[in-house]
Design a protein around this motif. Structure first.
Motif, PDB file in Angstrom:
ATOM      1  N   VAL A 141      74.685   0.476   9.207  1.00  0.00           N
ATOM      2  CA  VAL A 141      74.276   0.997   7.973  1.00  0.00           C
ATOM      3  C   VAL A 141      72.717   1.424   8.487  1.00  0.00           C
ATOM      4  N   LYS A 142      72.304   2.387   8.695  1.00  0.00           N
ATOM      5  CA  LYS A 142      70.410   3.204   8.675  1.00  0.00           C
ATOM      6  C   LYS A 142      70.276   3.642   6.911  1.00  0.00           C
ATOM      7  N   ARG A 143      69.040   3.138   7.215  1.00  0.00           N
ATOM      8  CA  ARG A 143      69.224   3.466   5.882  1.00  0.00           C
ATOM      9  C   ARG A 143      67.644   4.963   5.989  1.00  0.00           C
ATOM     10  N   ASN A 144      67.304   6.095   5.107  1.00  0.00           N
ATOM     11  CA  ASN A 144      66.465   6.909   5.645  1.00  0.00           C
ATOM     12  C   ASN A 144      66.073   7.288   6.915  1.00  0.00           C
ATOM     13  N   PHE A 145      67.647   7.875   7.100  1.00  0.00           N
ATOM     14  CA  PHE A 145      67.438   8.328   8.887  1.00  0.00           C
ATOM     15  C   PHE A 145      66.873   9.933   8.921  1.00  0.00           C
ATOM     16  N   CYS A 146      66.024   9.960  10.369  1.00  0.00           N
ATOM     17  CA  CYS A 146      65.668  10.969  10.220  1.00  0.00           C
ATOM     18  C   CYS A 146      66.627  11.983  11.583  1.00  0.00           C
ATOM     19  N   ILE A 147      66.899  13.197  10.621  1.00  0.00           N
ATOM     20  CA  ILE A 147      67.247  14.370  11.555  1.00  0.00           C
ATOM     21  C   ILE A 147      66.948  15.084  11.763  1.00  0.00           C
TER      22      ILE A 147
END
Length: 163
Positions: free
Chosen positions: A36-42
């Motif tokens: 799980v990655k948090r604050n993921f930038c798309i």
């Protein structure tokens, strides 16, 4: 088309600004799901009109974006942005939960995320296994045809006449 990336200069700052519901859910998810990655930038959009958006959580293995909505989220704007992102990443899916849902029953939220995660992985693995089975079946059929031709020369003459 741009690939989603997790590195951004302001990621540290964003981690410090996480809401309590996001921190609570991250602790629970980290125990149950490893990647799980948090604050993921798309990064999405055209090269001339490049945009970026931070999702609260991302599970790349099952192509899930998870959003925890507080009072500051406008449902219409979020829905429009979500549809725009999904144009560039059609294989991804958004899961949305409210802060109240996370506070009220964190286990149920984690269970819903895990269920969707494993459903998507199972669908992906089933497709892979089906392709593998078909490949194996095709090889067996080719081997059977070749062995039939080599053991029965009359079939060879017949097959040459037909083709």
């Amino acid at each position: 088309m741009f690939e989603p990336t997790s590195w951004d200069i302001s990621t540290r700052k964003r981690l410090n600004q996480q809401s309590y519901a996001e921190k609570l859910l991250y602790k629970a998810l980290r125990k149950k799901l490893r990647r799980v990655k948090r604050n993921f930038c798309i990064h999405y959009g055209t090269p001339e009109n490049k945009r970026r958006y931070f999702v609260d959580f991302c599970i790349l293995l099952s192509n899930l974006f998870i959003e925890i909505d507080g009072k500051e989220h406008d449902k219409v704007d979020d829905w429009i942005r979500e549809q725009e992102i999904l144009k560039y990443f059609p294989h991804f899916e958004f899961l949305r939960f409210t802060n109240e849902e996370v506070f009220r029953d964190t286990k149920a939220v984690v269970k819903a995320i895990k269920k969707r995660h494993y459903e998507k992985i199972a669908r992906w693995s089933t497709r892979r296994l089906e392709k593998k089975r078909l490949r194996k079946q095709r090889k067996l059929m080719e081997a059977a045809i070749l062995s039939n031709i080599s053991t029965n020369p009359t079939n060879l003459e017949y097959s040459q006449k037909v083709t």
